[in-house]
Design a protein around this motif. Structure first.
Motif: not given
Length: 105
Positions: A19, A49, A72-73, A76-77
């Motif tokens: 990421e 994302g 969290q991101s 979620d990703g």
């Protein structure tokens, strides 16, 4: 070459998806210091994302490791990528990720 879209010619090396650009650079440096860089393919997603459906073709036939942040991101990703794979006809050999809660908790 390593990111072939054809399962028959896909690299046998694991594919690590990080990421962010800086995570990619850091992981590349770690692999080089450990003299393991030639044993892995590495790509960076521009953000948690931001993985595009069109990029699924590069996962075809690969052992994929999602190395997203422990927030969290990031979670979620990773879930989003798994969902895209599940909805697609393109299939990696495997999709793996770090279970951060088992490391820190």
């Amino acid at each position: 070459d390593s990111l072939s879209t054809d399962a028959k010619t896909a690299s046998n090396k694991p594919l690590y998806v990080t990421e962010g650009f800086f995570d990619t650079l850091i992981f590349d440096h770690i692999l080089r210091c450990e003299r393991q860089r030639s044993k892995a393919d590495l790509v960076g997603c521009p953000g948690a994302g931001q993985f595009k459906r069109d990029w699924l073709k590069y996962l075809q036939g690969r052992n994929v490791y999602l190395l997203f942040d422990n927030d969290q991101s990031g979670l979620d990703g990773m879930r989003r990528i798994v969902k895209l794979v599940e909805q697609s006809t393109i299939k990696p050999k495997s999709i793996n990720f770090i279970a951060w809660n088992k490391i820190h908790g």
